[in-house]
Motif scaffolding. Sequence first.
Motif, PDB file in Angstrom:
ATOM      1  N   HIS A 188     -14.553  17.627   7.101  1.00 35.39           N
ATOM      2  CA  HIS A 188     -14.372  16.174   7.019  1.00 35.39           C
ATOM      3  C   HIS A 188     -12.966  15.764   7.477  1.00 35.39           C
ATOM      4  N   PRO A 189     -12.562  16.145   8.680  1.00 35.93           N
ATOM      5  CA  PRO A 189     -11.196  15.833   9.122  1.00 35.93           C
ATOM      6  C   PRO A 189     -10.925  14.343   9.255  1.00 35.93           C
ATOM      7  N   GLU A 190     -11.985  13.547   9.466  1.00 39.16           N
ATOM      8  CA  GLU A 190     -11.803  12.111   9.663  1.00 39.16           C
ATOM      9  C   GLU A 190     -11.304  11.399   8.423  1.00 39.16           C
ATOM     10  N   ARG A 191     -11.421  12.029   7.245  1.00 30.56           N
ATOM     11  CA  ARG A 191     -11.043  11.376   5.998  1.00 30.56           C
ATOM     12  C   ARG A 191      -9.566  11.510   5.663  1.00 30.56           C
ATOM     13  N   PHE A 192      -8.861  12.377   6.379  1.00 28.33           N
ATOM     14  CA  PHE A 192      -7.490  12.693   5.975  1.00 28.33           C
ATOM     15  C   PHE A 192      -6.503  12.499   7.130  1.00 28.33           C
ATOM     16  N   THR A 193      -5.291  12.168   6.745  1.00 30.25           N
ATOM     17  CA  THR A 193      -4.217  12.048   7.725  1.00 30.25           C
ATOM     18  C   THR A 193      -3.660  13.412   8.083  1.00 30.25           C
ATOM     19  N   ALA A 194      -3.531  14.288   7.091  1.00 30.53           N
ATOM     20  CA  ALA A 194      -3.008  15.634   7.290  1.00 30.53           C
ATOM     21  C   ALA A 194      -3.360  16.465   6.069  1.00 30.53           C
ATOM     22  N   ALA A 195      -3.361  17.783   6.235  1.00 33.01           N
ATOM     23  CA  ALA A 195      -3.715  18.686   5.140  1.00 33.01           C
ATOM     24  C   ALA A 195      -2.767  19.877   5.124  1.00 33.01           C
ATOM     25  N   GLU A 240       0.829  -1.189   0.000  1.00 33.89           N
ATOM     26  CA  GLU A 240       0.000   0.000   0.000  1.00 33.89           C
ATOM     27  C   GLU A 240       0.871   1.250   0.000  1.00 33.89           C
ATOM     28  N   ARG A 241       0.398   2.287  -0.690  1.00 37.02           N
ATOM     29  CA  ARG A 241       1.193   3.504  -0.840  1.00 37.02           C
ATOM     30  C   ARG A 241       0.412   4.726  -0.370  1.00 37.02           C
ATOM     31  N   PRO A 242       1.110   5.745   0.140  1.00 33.02           N
ATOM     32  CA  PRO A 242       0.427   6.995   0.490  1.00 33.02           C
ATOM     33  C   PRO A 242      -0.192   7.621  -0.753  1.00 33.02           C
ATOM     34  N   VAL A 243      -1.179   8.491  -0.546  1.00 34.49           N
ATOM     35  CA  VAL A 243      -1.797   9.204  -1.656  1.00 34.49           C
ATOM     36  C   VAL A 243      -1.865  10.686  -1.309  1.00 34.49           C
ATOM     37  N   LEU A 244      -1.567  11.514  -2.300  1.00 35.62           N
ATOM     38  CA  LEU A 244      -1.763  12.950  -2.178  1.00 35.62           C
ATOM     39  C   LEU A 244      -2.958  13.336  -3.039  1.00 35.62           C
ATOM     40  N   ALA A 287      -9.619   6.172  -4.642  1.00 34.21           N
ATOM     41  CA  ALA A 287      -8.219   5.803  -4.450  1.00 34.21           C
ATOM     42  C   ALA A 287      -8.088   4.588  -3.546  1.00 34.21           C
ATOM     43  N   ILE A 288      -8.880   4.544  -2.493  1.00 33.69           N
ATOM     44  CA  ILE A 288      -8.813   3.424  -1.559  1.00 33.69           C
ATOM     45  C   ILE A 288      -9.230   2.123  -2.248  1.00 33.69           C
ATOM     46  N   LYS A 289     -10.273   2.185  -3.057  1.00 29.63           N
ATOM     47  CA  LYS A 289     -10.808   0.963  -3.659  1.00 29.63           C
ATOM     48  C   LYS A 289      -9.988   0.464  -4.843  1.00 29.63           C
ATOM     49  N   HIS A 290      -9.337   1.373  -5.557  1.00 29.45           N
ATOM     50  CA  HIS A 290      -8.730   0.986  -6.822  1.00 29.45           C
ATOM     51  C   HIS A 290      -7.217   1.160  -6.912  1.00 29.45           C
ATOM     52  N   LEU A 291      -6.612   1.910  -6.003  1.00 29.41           N
ATOM     53  CA  LEU A 291      -5.202   2.255  -6.189  1.00 29.41           C
ATOM     54  C   LEU A 291      -4.290   1.764  -5.072  1.00 29.41           C
ATOM     55  N   ASN A 292      -4.797   0.898  -4.208  1.00 31.50           N
ATOM     56  CA  ASN A 292      -3.974   0.275  -3.169  1.00 31.50           C
ATOM     57  C   ASN A 292      -3.332   1.329  -2.265  1.00 31.50           C
ATOM     58  N   VAL A 293      -4.178   2.108  -1.622  1.00 36.06           N
ATOM     59  CA  VAL A 293      -3.742   3.234  -0.795  1.00 36.06           C
ATOM     60  C   VAL A 293      -3.503   2.804   0.652  1.00 36.06           C
ATOM     61  N   ASP A 294      -2.469   3.354   1.240  1.00 35.31           N
ATOM     62  CA  ASP A 294      -2.220   3.222   2.673  1.00 35.31           C
ATOM     63  C   ASP A 294      -3.167   4.188   3.391  1.00 35.31           C
ATOM     64  N   THR A 295      -4.188   3.691   4.056  1.00 30.37           N
ATOM     65  CA  THR A 295      -5.188   4.557   4.673  1.00 30.37           C
ATOM     66  C   THR A 295      -4.656   5.311   5.890  1.00 30.37           C
ATOM     67  N   LEU A 305      -7.107   5.131  14.525  1.00 30.27           N
ATOM     68  CA  LEU A 305      -7.933   5.832  13.548  1.00 30.27           C
ATOM     69  C   LEU A 305      -7.576   5.422  12.125  1.00 30.27           C
ATOM     70  N   SER A 306      -6.911   4.282  11.969  1.00 33.05           N
ATOM     71  CA  SER A 306      -6.351   3.914  10.667  1.00 33.05           C
ATOM     72  C   SER A 306      -7.414   3.598   9.618  1.00 33.05           C
ATOM     73  N   SER A 307      -8.592   3.178  10.045  1.00 37.21           N
ATOM     74  CA  SER A 307      -9.630   2.877   9.060  1.00 37.21           C
ATOM     75  C   SER A 307     -10.389   4.142   8.715  1.00 37.21           C
ATOM     76  N   VAL A 308     -10.774   4.259   7.463  1.00 42.41           N
ATOM     77  CA  VAL A 308     -11.552   5.411   7.004  1.00 42.41           C
ATOM     78  C   VAL A 308     -13.027   5.100   7.185  1.00 42.41           C
ATOM     79  N   PRO A 309     -13.774   5.956   7.876  1.00 42.24           N
ATOM     80  CA  PRO A 309     -15.185   5.665   8.140  1.00 42.24           C
ATOM     81  C   PRO A 309     -15.996   5.532   6.865  1.00 42.24           C
ATOM     82  N   GLU A 310     -17.026   4.717   6.929  1.00 36.78           N
ATOM     83  CA  GLU A 310     -17.949   4.594   5.783  1.00 36.78           C
ATOM     84  C   GLU A 310     -18.887   5.799   5.781  1.00 36.78           C
TER      85      GLU A 310
END
Length: 351
Positions: free
Chosen positions: A170-177, A77-81, A140-148, A346-351
């Motif tokens: 929506h702060p819960e969706r991101f690691t940092a901004a 899994e890879r980070p995503v920007l 990205a999570i579903k198709h690009l093998n993202v590190d959540t 908090l590693s999982s992204v909420p549905e």
Amino acid sequence: MQHFTLFRSQLKPSRFLGLIVLLLASTGEIEAVDPSPQELPNSSVDPRYIEAEFVSTFDRTMQPLRYALPPKSQDAERPVLVFLHSWSSDYHLHKPEWLRAALSRGWIFVEPNFRGPNDNPEACGSAAARADVLDCVEFAIKHLNVDTNRIYLAGASGGGHMTMLMAGRHPERFTAASAWVGISDLKKWYEHHSPNGIPQNYAKKVAKCCGGAPGVSKLVDQQYYQRSPIHWITNAGDLPLDIAAGVHDGQSGSVPFQHSVQLYNAIAKSHAAPLVSDAELQQLWDQGKLTKPQAQDTAEDPTYRRDIKLRRKTNNARLTIFEGGHEGLAEAACAWLEVQRRPTHLSSVPE
């Protein structure tokens, strides 16, 4: 259930394909198509970009995005920007420095369109635009093998505005901004671009997005409120947030750096932390530097390669005013994002 289609072409020639995909998506019978890297027809576009579409969870319309993968594809899994385009452009505005900074780190680079330039009600931080950014993360999570644990968000100018807004809503969706030269208060920005009460270019565009000038009606004022990050940013909680602007922006650029400072001050106030004072703001505006800088204001930062004029930190937020204008520094942004991690719980992204 969400559905996506991927293809290696520009969007205009693909509208017929998009309609087919939408029909198939409604039946639940479509899967992601493995894109072919040989079919990009426009040589002016970086060939590393792959075009894609998804069905919006907001209004079920087909919405575009594009992404690029790091040179060495790995099973890990890879980070995503997730990079957000500027005010007057769409996702096709090429920003090679941001693409390079991401791919060189082995990150996936994704750009949503979030309803295009900010000159219509569906753009400019609307509910539809916000949903598009969230859908892009899901894509990205579903198709690009993202590190959540490493979902990063960044943008400059209009992209800085949207980064701030997503961080607050929506702060819960991101690691940092990381938000650069962003607009934090649309009402104040409208007023800045209405000299002598006469709206100019950007003020006219804000009015188109919000339904009119501030004060026209309660409904219009509500739109300004809903789309302005300053009113939502304290909801960001512990989300690591990097806020930056050039000290000359607003004089040689379109967004006064005060927008970034005032956003930071809202966060600092919520934590009962020291604010950037009005006197300091005036000194930066009048002379481009502080009369009595604090030690942290003059510390060198090799990732910037610019003089730092002011730097403050509170909780997980950092503010930097640097020698420059209306610009985003991709390497500095990614260097800061790179060290941010989502806590394990908090590693999982909420549905």
